[in-house]
Design a protein around this motif. Structure first.
Motif, PDB file in Angstrom:
ATOM      1  N   ALA A 112       0.827  -1.205   0.000  1.00  0.00           N
ATOM      2  CA  ALA A 112       0.000   0.000   0.000  1.00  0.00           C
ATOM      3  C   ALA A 112       0.862   1.255   0.000  1.00  0.00           C
ATOM      4  CB  ALA A 112      -0.925  -0.005   1.217  1.00  0.00           C
ATOM      5  N   ALA A 113       1.927   1.255   0.798  1.00  0.00           N
ATOM      6  CA  ALA A 113       2.814   2.413   0.859  1.00  0.00           C
ATOM      7  C   ALA A 113       3.499   2.643  -0.482  1.00  0.00           C
ATOM      8  CB  ALA A 113       3.861   2.213   1.954  1.00  0.00           C
ATOM      9  N   ALA A 114       4.007   1.567  -1.084  1.00  0.00           N
ATOM     10  CA  ALA A 114       4.671   1.697  -2.384  1.00  0.00           C
ATOM     11  C   ALA A 114       3.703   2.220  -3.441  1.00  0.00           C
ATOM     12  CB  ALA A 114       5.247   0.345  -2.805  1.00  0.00           C
ATOM     13  N   SER A 115       2.471   1.694  -3.428  1.00  0.00           N
ATOM     14  CA  SER A 115       1.462   2.122  -4.399  1.00  0.00           C
ATOM     15  C   SER A 115       1.167   3.603  -4.265  1.00  0.00           C
ATOM     16  CB  SER A 115       0.175   1.316  -4.205  1.00  0.00           C
ATOM     17  OG  SER A 115       0.411  -0.069  -4.325  1.00  0.00           O
ATOM     18  N   LEU A 116       0.990   4.058  -3.026  1.00  0.00           N
ATOM     19  CA  LEU A 116       0.647   5.457  -2.808  1.00  0.00           C
ATOM     20  C   LEU A 116       1.808   6.392  -3.117  1.00  0.00           C
ATOM     21  CD1 LEU A 116      -1.593   5.560   0.397  1.00  0.00           C
ATOM     22  CD2 LEU A 116      -2.194   6.228  -1.929  1.00  0.00           C
ATOM     23  N   LEU A 117       3.025   6.009  -2.745  1.00  0.00           N
ATOM     24  CA  LEU A 117       4.174   6.861  -3.035  1.00  0.00           C
ATOM     25  C   LEU A 117       4.334   7.058  -4.543  1.00  0.00           C
ATOM     26  CD1 LEU A 117       6.789   5.532  -0.442  1.00  0.00           C
ATOM     27  CD2 LEU A 117       5.619   7.741  -0.399  1.00  0.00           C
ATOM     28  N   ILE A 118       4.169   5.972  -5.297  1.00  0.00           N
ATOM     29  CA  ILE A 118       4.240   6.075  -6.757  1.00  0.00           C
ATOM     30  C   ILE A 118       3.121   6.964  -7.278  1.00  0.00           C
ATOM     31  CG2 ILE A 118       3.962   4.767  -8.900  1.00  0.00           C
ATOM     32  CD1 ILE A 118       5.404   2.440  -7.463  1.00  0.00           C
ATOM     33  N   ASP A 119       1.911   6.772  -6.747  1.00  0.00           N
ATOM     34  CA  ASP A 119       0.779   7.546  -7.229  1.00  0.00           C
ATOM     35  C   ASP A 119       0.917   9.021  -6.881  1.00  0.00           C
ATOM     36  OD1 ASP A 119      -1.956   7.040  -8.534  1.00  0.00           O
ATOM     37  OD2 ASP A 119      -2.439   8.386  -6.868  1.00  0.00           O
ATOM     38  N   TYR A 120       1.498   9.332  -5.720  1.00  0.00           N
ATOM     39  CA  TYR A 120       1.700  10.737  -5.357  1.00  0.00           C
ATOM     40  C   TYR A 120       2.663  11.414  -6.345  1.00  0.00           C
ATOM     41  CZ  TYR A 120      -0.558   9.866  -0.846  1.00  0.00           C
ATOM     42  OH  TYR A 120      -1.460   9.555   0.136  1.00  0.00           O
ATOM     43  N   VAL A 121       3.717  10.706  -6.738  1.00  0.00           N
ATOM     44  CA  VAL A 121       4.651  11.269  -7.720  1.00  0.00           C
ATOM     45  C   VAL A 121       3.940  11.494  -9.054  1.00  0.00           C
ATOM     46  CG1 VAL A 121       6.753  10.837  -9.042  1.00  0.00           C
ATOM     47  CG2 VAL A 121       6.669  10.225  -6.618  1.00  0.00           C
ATOM     48  N   LEU A 122       3.127  10.510  -9.476  1.00  0.00           N
ATOM     49  CA  LEU A 122       2.392  10.643 -10.734  1.00  0.00           C
ATOM     50  C   LEU A 122       1.348  11.756 -10.655  1.00  0.00           C
ATOM     51  CD1 LEU A 122       1.964   6.890 -11.684  1.00  0.00           C
ATOM     52  CD2 LEU A 122       3.240   8.609 -12.957  1.00  0.00           C
ATOM     53  N   PHE A 321       2.680  12.872   0.520  1.00  0.00           N
ATOM     54  CA  PHE A 321       3.912  12.123   0.257  1.00  0.00           C
ATOM     55  C   PHE A 321       4.907  12.256   1.422  1.00  0.00           C
ATOM     56  CE2 PHE A 321       8.192  11.579  -1.291  1.00  0.00           C
ATOM     57  CZ  PHE A 321       8.131  10.516  -2.176  1.00  0.00           C
ATOM     58  N   PRO A 322       5.213  13.477   1.891  1.00  0.00           N
ATOM     59  CA  PRO A 322       6.142  13.583   3.025  1.00  0.00           C
ATOM     60  C   PRO A 322       5.605  12.933   4.296  1.00  0.00           C
ATOM     61  CG  PRO A 322       5.902  15.695   1.909  1.00  0.00           C
ATOM     62  CD  PRO A 322       4.819  14.808   1.398  1.00  0.00           C
ATOM     63  N   ARG A 323       4.272  13.020   4.508  1.00  0.00           N
ATOM     64  CA  ARG A 323       3.689  12.425   5.715  1.00  0.00           C
ATOM     65  C   ARG A 323       3.781  10.902   5.660  1.00  0.00           C
ATOM     66  NH1 ARG A 323      -0.942  14.551   5.252  1.00  0.00           N
ATOM     67  NH2 ARG A 323      -0.411  16.499   6.271  1.00  0.00           N
ATOM     68  N   LEU A 324       3.484  10.323   4.509  1.00  0.00           N
ATOM     69  CA  LEU A 324       3.601   8.869   4.361  1.00  0.00           C
ATOM     70  C   LEU A 324       5.064   8.436   4.444  1.00  0.00           C
ATOM     71  CD1 LEU A 324       2.419   6.088   3.777  1.00  0.00           C
ATOM     72  CD2 LEU A 324       2.439   6.645   1.335  1.00  0.00           C
ATOM     73  N   SER A 325       5.954   9.212   3.842  1.00  0.00           N
ATOM     74  CA  SER A 325       7.389   8.904   3.935  1.00  0.00           C
ATOM     75  C   SER A 325       7.848   8.911   5.383  1.00  0.00           C
ATOM     76  CB  SER A 325       8.204   9.921   3.123  1.00  0.00           C
ATOM     77  OG  SER A 325       7.866   9.863   1.766  1.00  0.00           O
ATOM     78  N   TYR A 326       7.322   9.851   6.174  1.00  0.00           N
ATOM     79  CA  TYR A 326       7.657   9.899   7.599  1.00  0.00           C
ATOM     80  C   TYR A 326       7.236   8.610   8.298  1.00  0.00           C
ATOM     81  CZ  TYR A 326       6.427  10.622  12.484  1.00  0.00           C
ATOM     82  OH  TYR A 326       6.261  10.444  13.832  1.00  0.00           O
ATOM     83  N   LEU A 327       5.995   8.150   8.028  1.00  0.00           N
ATOM     84  CA  LEU A 327       5.499   6.940   8.682  1.00  0.00           C
ATOM     85  C   LEU A 327       6.333   5.717   8.310  1.00  0.00           C
ATOM     86  CD1 LEU A 327       1.647   7.473   8.213  1.00  0.00           C
ATOM     87  CD2 LEU A 327       2.955   7.742  10.325  1.00  0.00           C
ATOM     88  N   SER A 383      -4.084   0.852  -3.380  1.00  0.00           N
ATOM     89  CA  SER A 383      -4.174   1.296  -1.983  1.00  0.00           C
ATOM     90  C   SER A 383      -5.627   1.352  -1.519  1.00  0.00           C
ATOM     91  CB  SER A 383      -3.504   2.661  -1.818  1.00  0.00           C
ATOM     92  OG  SER A 383      -4.194   3.662  -2.540  1.00  0.00           O
ATOM     93  N   PHE A 384      -6.556   1.774  -2.403  1.00  0.00           N
ATOM     94  CA  PHE A 384      -7.980   1.743  -2.066  1.00  0.00           C
ATOM     95  C   PHE A 384      -8.382   0.342  -1.612  1.00  0.00           C
ATOM     96  CE2 PHE A 384      -9.632   5.355  -5.061  1.00  0.00           C
ATOM     97  CZ  PHE A 384      -9.167   6.295  -4.165  1.00  0.00           C
ATOM     98  N   THR A 385      -8.036  -0.655  -2.420  1.00  0.00           N
ATOM     99  CA  THR A 385      -8.454  -2.035  -2.162  1.00  0.00           C
ATOM    100  C   THR A 385      -7.858  -2.559  -0.863  1.00  0.00           C
ATOM    101  OG1 THR A 385      -8.595  -2.433  -4.552  1.00  0.00           O
ATOM    102  CG2 THR A 385      -8.502  -4.362  -3.121  1.00  0.00           C
ATOM    103  N   LEU A 386      -6.563  -2.325  -0.655  1.00  0.00           N
ATOM    104  CA  LEU A 386      -5.918  -2.814   0.566  1.00  0.00           C
ATOM    105  C   LEU A 386      -6.462  -2.107   1.798  1.00  0.00           C
ATOM    106  CD1 LEU A 386      -2.232  -3.068  -0.697  1.00  0.00           C
ATOM    107  CD2 LEU A 386      -3.734  -4.965  -0.088  1.00  0.00           C
ATOM    108  N   SER A 387      -6.681  -0.791   1.686  1.00  0.00           N
ATOM    109  CA  SER A 387      -7.202  -0.030   2.814  1.00  0.00           C
ATOM    110  C   SER A 387      -8.597  -0.503   3.214  1.00  0.00           C
ATOM    111  CB  SER A 387      -7.228   1.455   2.469  1.00  0.00           C
ATOM    112  OG  SER A 387      -7.812   2.212   3.500  1.00  0.00           O
ATOM    113  N   GLN A 388      -9.484  -0.649   2.224  1.00  0.00           N
ATOM    114  CA  GLN A 388     -10.855  -1.059   2.545  1.00  0.00           C
ATOM    115  C   GLN A 388     -10.917  -2.507   3.016  1.00  0.00           C
ATOM    116  OE1 GLN A 388     -13.085   1.410   2.744  1.00  0.00           O
ATOM    117  NE2 GLN A 388     -11.261   2.553   2.148  1.00  0.00           N
ATOM    118  N   SER A 389     -10.078  -3.372   2.471  1.00  0.00           N
ATOM    119  CA  SER A 389     -10.006  -4.756   2.951  1.00  0.00           C
ATOM    120  C   SER A 389      -9.529  -4.787   4.397  1.00  0.00           C
ATOM    121  CB  SER A 389      -9.066  -5.580   2.067  1.00  0.00           C
ATOM    122  OG  SER A 389      -9.508  -5.596   0.727  1.00  0.00           O
ATOM    123  N   GLY A 390      -8.530  -3.960   4.694  1.00  0.00           N
ATOM    124  CA  GLY A 390      -8.049  -3.876   6.074  1.00  0.00           C
ATOM    125  C   GLY A 390      -9.114  -3.369   7.028  1.00  0.00           C
ATOM    126  N   MET A 391      -9.946  -2.447   6.566  1.00  0.00           N
ATOM    127  CA  MET A 391     -11.012  -1.921   7.414  1.00  0.00           C
ATOM    128  C   MET A 391     -12.055  -2.994   7.752  1.00  0.00           C
ATOM    129  SD  MET A 391     -10.395   1.067   8.407  1.00  0.00           S
ATOM    130  CE  MET A 391     -11.980   1.158   9.217  1.00  0.00           C
TER     131      MET A 391
END
Length: 611
Positions: A112-122, A321-327, A383-391
Motif C-alpha cells: 500500500a505504501a509503495a502504491s501510494l508513493l508512486i501515485d503521489y509522484v504521478l 507524500f512527506p507524511r507517508l514517507s515519515y510513517l 491502496s484503495f483495495t488494501l485499505s478497505q479490505s483492512g477496514m
C-alpha cells in the motif's frame, strides 16, 4: 556572497519552534483547498480521457461517455462512504499504509505504501502537465516550452510547501475556489444556452478505427477513473484539521465528494450536448469553454483558474507524500532523514524527494498528459483495495458501535475497487501500466532491504560488549594546550573510539549531544554514567530541530573561551559494508562538516567506525 542558510531563510522564512506545531492546523474551508485540489481538478482532464478512447469507435460511441461517467460517480459515492468509516475508526489519520499494515500484515502495508508513493509522484507529474496544457491551449505560442514551464511549476510548488502548511493553505484557497466557481458558472450558462435552444446541433462524423466492444468501454471507464485519484487524501491528512479533527475531516470529505461528482457529471453532459471532440493542442475544457463563453474574459479566467488548480492539485501529494514517507521511515523502511521535521515544521526532505522524482518523470515523458495517464490510477486503486479490505478486518476485530454496518460498507468498497483495479490493469497494462505493476514490488524489495540494514545495525550495536570506559583521568594542569569536542548520538562502539582518539590529541575533552525533541535525556545520561566515560556530556536543546546551528553556537563559544589554544571537533562516522547503505547514514555529519568549515572552524576530524 550569500550562504545556503541565508538563501533558505529568504525563500522559506524564519524557522518555527516545535511548540508552534499544534497551531499549524487548517479550517474545513482551507483544508478543502489544500487536500481536495487533486480530486477536484481531475475534472479538467477525466472527461477528455474517456472521449479519447471512445472516438476510436466513431461518432455513435460518444454517447457512452455519460453512462460511463455515471458509473464513475457511483464508484465515487461508494469510496467516499467507505473512507468516512476509515476516518471514524482512525481519528489520528488512517493512511492505507497504517490500515493495511495493522489489519492485513506488514507486507500488505508495504505494498500500500509503495502504491501510494508512486501515485503521489504521478499526481504531481500529471497535474502539472495538465495545468501547462491548459495554459498552452489558451496561448499556443508557449507550446514549445512545455517541459521548462512544468519544471518551473515544480520548483514553485516545492518552495511554497517548504514554507509550511498554513501558508500553503492560504496560497491554495484562491485558485481552488476560483476554479470551482468558474466551472459552476460554465455549467450554469451551458445548461441555460442548451435548454433555450441556443446550441447549434452539429454532430461530427468520425471514422471508425476500432469496433465498439466491451474491452473498449472498459478502457474508457478505466481512463475516466483518474477522476477519483486524490479522494483518499483527506483520510490521510486528518491531523491537519482543527479539533475535532476526525469530525471535520468527515464533513470535508462529504463536501469534496459532492462537488467533484457534480462538476464531473456536468462537464461530461455538456461535452455531449455541445458535441465536443478532443483536438490536438486543445483540452476538452478549453473547447467547451470557447463554445459557451466565446474568446472573451470568462474563457481566459476559466483557463487561468484551471491552470492554477491543476498546478496546485499537486499540493495534495506535497501534503501526503512527506507524511507517508515519515510513517514508513519511522518504521525503518525508508531513510531516517525522511522522518525529520524541517525548519518550517514540514518534512522538508520528503518534499524535496517528491519534487526530484516528479521533475525526472516530466523530463522523460516530456510533460505530455496522454503519455502519463496509462501509468495513473493503478497505485491509488491498489491502496484503495488494501485499505478497505483492512477496514473490514478492523471492524470484525473491534466489534465497536455499528460495526456490522461499517464492515458491510467497507466490504462493498473493497470489492468494488478490487474489480476496478483489475479493469485498470487489464486495459492499461500494455499502454504503460506495466511500469507501475513492476515498480510496486521493486519498491517493496527496497523497503525490506533498508529495514534489514537498519535491523542489522541495531543488532550489531545491541550485541556490543561495552564495558565501562576506564580511561585515566587527566592530570591537573592549569595550561590547556589542546581541546576536543566530540559529537555523540547514543553511546556505541563508534562513540567510544572517537573518545579514544580525543584522549590521544587533547588535554580537555567535552562531548555534546543535540536533542531535537526525540532524545530521552535521562536515559542518555544514565547510560553515559554506567559506562564510566569520565568526560562531561553537554546536551544541547534544539527547539527548532536544527542539529547544525546548536553545534556551531557551542563550538564558537567554546573556542572564544580558549583563544590561545586549538580545538578539534571530532565527528564519529559509520562506514557501511555496501555503497548504497552509505546513503542511509552520515548525511547530517556532512552538513555539520560543511557548516563548521563555513564558520571557520580550523580542525574537524572524522573517526570512522566500520560495521
Amino acid at each position: 556572497m550569500f550562504t545556503l542558510s541565508q538563501i533558505n531563510r529568504f525563500l522559506l522564512g524564519k524557522p518555527l519552534p516545535t511548540s508552534a506545531y499544534s497551531h499549524e492546523r487548517l479550517t474545513n474551508f482551507a483544508a478543502l483547498a489544500i487536500l481536495a485540489s487533486d480530486a477536484l481538478s481531475s475534472v479538467a482532464y477525466a472527461t477528455e480521457e474517456i472521449l479519447l478512447v471512445l472516438v476510436a469507435a466513431g461518432s455513435s460511441s460518444l454517447g457512452l461517455s455519460l453512462p460511463i461517467a455515471g458509473g464513475i460517480i457511483l464508484l465515487l459515492f461508494v469510496i467516499t462512504l467507505s473512507y468516512r468509516q476509515t476516518i471514524r475508526a482512525y481519528p489520528q489519520g488512517g493512511s492505507a499504509y497504517l490500515v493495511a499494515k495493522e489489519n492485513l500484515g506488514l507486507h500488505a502495508g508495504l505494498v500500500a505504501a509503495a502504491s501510494l508513493l508512486i501515485d503521489y509522484v504521478l499526481t504531481v507529474t500529471v497535474s502539472i502537465s495538465a495545468g501547462i496544457a491548459a495554459l498552452t491551449s489558451a496561448i499556443p505560442a508557449l507550446d514549445g516550452y512545455t517541459i521548462e514551464l512544468c519544471l518551473l511549476a515544480v520548483v514553485l510548488l516545492m518552495v511554497a510547501n517548504l514554507r509550511g502548511v498554513r501558508e500553503a493553505g492560504r496560497i491554495f484557497m484562491i485558485p481552488t475556489y476560483s476554479f470551482i466557481i468558474s466551472v459552476f458558472v460554465l455549467m450554469g450558462l451551458g445548461f441555460y444556452k442548451y435548454s433555450t435552444g441556443q446550441v447549434i446541433a452539429t454532430v461530427p462524423i468520425l471514422p471508425v478505427s476500432q469496433p465498439l466492444s466491451l474491452f473498449l468501454v472498459l478502457r474508457a471507464f478505466a481512463a475516466g477513473c483518474t477522476a477519483l485519484t486524490g479522494v483518499e487524501a483527506i483520510s490521510d491528512g486528518v491531523l491537519v484539521f482543527k479539533p475535532p479533527e476526525w469530525k471535520n475531516a468527515r464533513t470535508t470529505l462529504l463536501w469534496m465528494g459532492g462537488i467533484l461528482g457534480l462538476m464531473f457529471i456536468g462537464i461530461t453532459y455538456l461535452t455531449q450536448a455541445y458535441h465536443i471532440i478532443p483536438e490536438e493542442g486543445q483540452t476538452t475544457v478549453s473547447l467547451l469553454a470557447r463554445e459557451i463563453f466565446g474568446n472573451g474574459f470568462f474563457y481566459y479566467f476559466l483557463q487561468l483558474a484551471t491552470l492554477f488548480i491543476l498546478l496546485l492539485a499537486a499540493n495534495t501529494s506535497y501534503a501526503d507524500f512527506p507524511r507517508l514517507s515519515y510513517l514508513v521511515s519511522r518504521d525503518g523502511f525508508l531513510p531516517r532523514q525522511l522522518s525529520l521535521l524541517g525548519d518550517r515544521l514540514v518534512y522538508a526532505n520528503g518534499i524535496r524527494l517528491l519534487s526530484l522524482c516528479a521533475a525526472v518523470l516530466i523530463i522523460i515523458f516530456k510533460g505530455q498528459v496522454n503519455a502519463l495517464i496509462p501509468l495513473y490510477a493503478v497505485g491509488v486503486f491498489t491502496s484503495f483495495t488494501l485499505s478497505q479490505s483492512g477496514m473490514v478486518i478492523h471492524w470484525f476485530k473491534s466489534k465497536s458501535s455499528r460495526w456490522q454496518q461499517s464492515a458491510v460498507m467497507n466490504g462493498v468498497g473493497a470489492l468494488t475497487t478490487a474489480i476496478v483495479l483489475g479493469v485498470i490493469v487489464a486495459t492499461k497494462f500494455l499502454l504503460g501500466a506495466w511500469l507501475v505493476v513492476l515498480a510496486i514490488p521493486l519498491l517493496v524489495i527496497l523497503f525490506l532491504k533498508i529495514h534489514s540494514h537498519y535491523e542489522n545495525l541495531a543488532k550489531h550495536f545491541r550485541d556490543e560488549e561495552l564495558s565501562p570506559y576506564r580511561c585515566p583521568l587527566p592530570a591537573p594542569d592549569t595550561t590547556i594546550k589542546h581541546s576536543a569536542i566530540v559529537l555523540v548520538g547514543y553511546p556505541n562502539r563508534g562513540t567510544l573510539e572517537a573518545l579514544d582518539y580525543a584522549r590521544l590529541v587533547a588535554q580537555e575533552i567535552v562531548a555534546i549531544h543535540v536533542d531535537i525533541g526525540t532524545t530521552n535525556q535521562t536515559a542518555l545520561r544514565r547510560r553515559w554514567e554506567d559506562l564510566e566515560i569520565h568526560v562531561p556530556l553537554v546536551i544541547l536543546d534544539s527547539p527548532y530541530r536544527s542539529v547544525v546551528q546548536p553545534i556551531l553556537t557551542f563550538v564558537s563559544e567554546f573556542e572564544a573561551e580558549r583563544p590561545y589554544g586549538f580545538s578539534t571537533v571530532i565527528i564519529p562516522s559509520i562506514v557501511t559494508r555496501y555503497w548504497w547503505e552509505e546513503l542511509l547514514h552520515n548525511q547530517t555529519a556532512l552538513f555539520i562538516r560543511q557548516a563548521l568549515r563555513s564558520n571557520q572552524c580550523r580542525i574537524v576530524t572524522t573517526v570512522r567506525y566500520y560495521v
